[in-house]
Design a protein around this motif. Structure first.
Motif, PDB file in Angstrom:
ATOM      1  N   UNK A 110       0.825  -1.201   0.000  1.00 21.16           N
ATOM      2  CA  UNK A 110       0.000   0.000   0.000  1.00 21.16           C
ATOM      3  C   UNK A 110       0.863   1.258   0.000  1.00 21.16           C
ATOM      4  N   UNK A 111       1.976   1.214   0.720  1.00 17.90           N
ATOM      5  CA  UNK A 111       2.894   2.351   0.737  1.00 17.90           C
ATOM      6  C   UNK A 111       3.428   2.621  -0.669  1.00 17.90           C
ATOM      7  N   UNK A 117       0.944   6.968  -6.644  1.00 16.48           N
ATOM      8  CA  UNK A 117      -0.135   7.936  -6.847  1.00 16.48           C
ATOM      9  C   UNK A 117       0.364   9.364  -6.672  1.00 16.48           C
ATOM     10  N   UNK A 118       1.211   9.583  -5.691  1.00 16.82           N
ATOM     11  CA  UNK A 118       1.748  10.933  -5.481  1.00 16.82           C
ATOM     12  C   UNK A 118       2.598  11.378  -6.669  1.00 16.82           C
ATOM     13  N   UNK A 119       3.442  10.469  -7.166  1.00 13.30           N
ATOM     14  CA  UNK A 119       4.279  10.801  -8.320  1.00 13.30           C
ATOM     15  C   UNK A 119       3.424  11.107  -9.546  1.00 13.30           C
ATOM     16  N   UNK A 120       2.391  10.305  -9.740  1.00 11.88           N
ATOM     17  CA  UNK A 120       1.474  10.513 -10.862  1.00 11.88           C
ATOM     18  C   UNK A 120       0.793  11.872 -10.750  1.00 11.88           C
ATOM     19  N   UNK A 121       0.315  12.204  -9.559  1.00  6.67           N
ATOM     20  CA  UNK A 121      -0.390  13.476  -9.362  1.00  6.67           C
ATOM     21  C   UNK A 121       0.544  14.664  -9.591  1.00  6.67           C
ATOM     22  N   UNK A 169      -5.912   4.383 -13.052  1.00  3.33           N
ATOM     23  CA  UNK A 169      -5.132   4.310 -11.823  1.00  3.33           C
ATOM     24  C   UNK A 169      -6.037   4.417 -10.605  1.00  3.33           C
ATOM     25  N   UNK A 170      -7.024   5.291 -10.676  1.00  8.50           N
ATOM     26  CA  UNK A 170      -7.967   5.430  -9.561  1.00  8.50           C
ATOM     27  C   UNK A 170      -8.698   4.118  -9.296  1.00  8.50           C
ATOM     28  N   UNK A 171      -9.089   3.433 -10.360  1.00 10.48           N
ATOM     29  CA  UNK A 171      -9.793   2.157 -10.221  1.00 10.48           C
ATOM     30  C   UNK A 171      -8.946   1.122  -9.503  1.00 10.48           C
ATOM     31  N   UNK A 172      -7.662   1.050  -9.864  1.00 12.55           N
ATOM     32  CA  UNK A 172      -6.749   0.100  -9.230  1.00 12.55           C
ATOM     33  C   UNK A 172      -6.604   0.423  -7.746  1.00 12.55           C
ATOM     34  N   UNK A 173      -6.415   1.704  -7.437  1.00  5.33           N
ATOM     35  CA  UNK A 173      -6.237   2.107  -6.043  1.00  5.33           C
ATOM     36  C   UNK A 173      -7.506   1.861  -5.229  1.00  5.33           C
ATOM     37  N   UNK A 174      -8.666   2.061  -5.851  1.00  3.59           N
ATOM     38  CA  UNK A 174      -9.921   1.827  -5.146  1.00  3.59           C
ATOM     39  C   UNK A 174     -10.064   0.366  -4.748  1.00  3.59           C
ATOM     40  N   UNK A 211      -5.274   9.762  -1.593  1.00  2.00           N
ATOM     41  CA  UNK A 211      -4.719   9.760  -2.940  1.00  2.00           C
ATOM     42  C   UNK A 211      -5.815   9.527  -3.980  1.00  2.00           C
ATOM     43  N   UNK A 212      -6.779   8.668  -3.644  1.00  2.86           N
ATOM     44  CA  UNK A 212      -7.905   8.414  -4.548  1.00  2.86           C
ATOM     45  C   UNK A 212      -8.704   9.693  -4.774  1.00  2.86           C
TER      46      UNK A 212
END
Length: 231
Positions: A110-111, A117-121, A169-174, A211-212
């Motif tokens: 998860x980390x 996600x942070x890098x992507x954003x 990416x959001x779907x994967x994180x969800x 992040x989501x």
């Protein structure tokens, strides 16, 4: 608490191919019967599962850095539509000899998702600012006759591709958030509130939720820019 981060981060892009093998391996390390395949050891199972996780994470990192090849792998592995959370958790647990090893792996996993996600954003935030300016200029040029419909549509397509990738990416994180939430709910039944594994996973899962939401906000901005270019 020892960490298994080294075992779940390797970017072996063929990890998806061994997912089924991991789920079918026996849990114990007993010797095989004559003529039967040798059961995979706990150590081997952990490393194999790590390869699967690493493939997904490698794909997501590709999304964050714009590497289309790795992004495609992440999309394929992450697109397991219709899976059952409980079954997914059970499958992952089979890769570890103890529940603590499983929790340690989920924390590290998860980390890594949060870092991705942070890098992507951060990358997308800069791109959104540039696209916003470009869209305003292009719309003004279109109104004055200096730009045509095809140019407007091309810019919309560029925005759509970024929006689709962000949603992917959001779907994967969800999915990961849902899995973690179920793991936490089950573990709270037998562990106290001061348990270090629970505290660590709760922290990472809370960050994942944030992040989501950030990704959703980015998607909203992209959609708004796209709308302004409608012709």
């Amino acid at each position: 608490m020892k960490t298994l981060a080294r075992k779940i981060i390797p970017t072996l892009l063929i990890g998806a191919m061994v997912t089924g093998c991991v789920s079918n391996q026996p849990k114990n390390d007993s010797a095989s019967t004559a003529g039967s395949p040798q059961p995979q050891s706990d150590s081997s199972r952990t490393k194999t599962e790590g390869a699967v996780f690493g493939a997904l994470l490698g794909g997501l990192l590709g999304m964050a850095t714009g590497d289309k090849k790795n992004a495609a792998v992440g999309a394929v592995i992450g697109a397991g539509v219709g899976y059952v959370v409980g079954n997914e958790i059970a499958k992952r647990k089979q890769a570890y000899a103890t529940n603590e090893e499983f929790l340690d792996a989920e924390i590290a996993r998860t980390a890594e998702f949060n870092q991705t996600a942070r890098a992507h954003h951060e990358r997308l935030r800069v791109e959104i600012a540039a696209l916003d300016d470009e869209a305003e200029t292009l719309r003004a040029q279109y109104k004055s006759g200096q730009a045509n419909r095809q140019q407007m549509l091309a810019k919309q397509q560029q925005l759509k591709e970024k929006l689709d990738k962000n949603n992917e990416l959001e779907s994967v994180l969800q999915k990961e958030f849902e899995i973690n939430s179920e793991v936490l709910a089950e573990e709270r039944k037998t562990r106290n509130t001061e348990d270090p594994y629970l505290i660590a996973l709760e922290k990472e899962n809370s960050d994942l939720k944030a992040q989501i939401q950030t990704l959703r906000n980015d998607s909203t901005q992209l959609a708004e820019i796209n709308e302004r270019l409608s012709v």
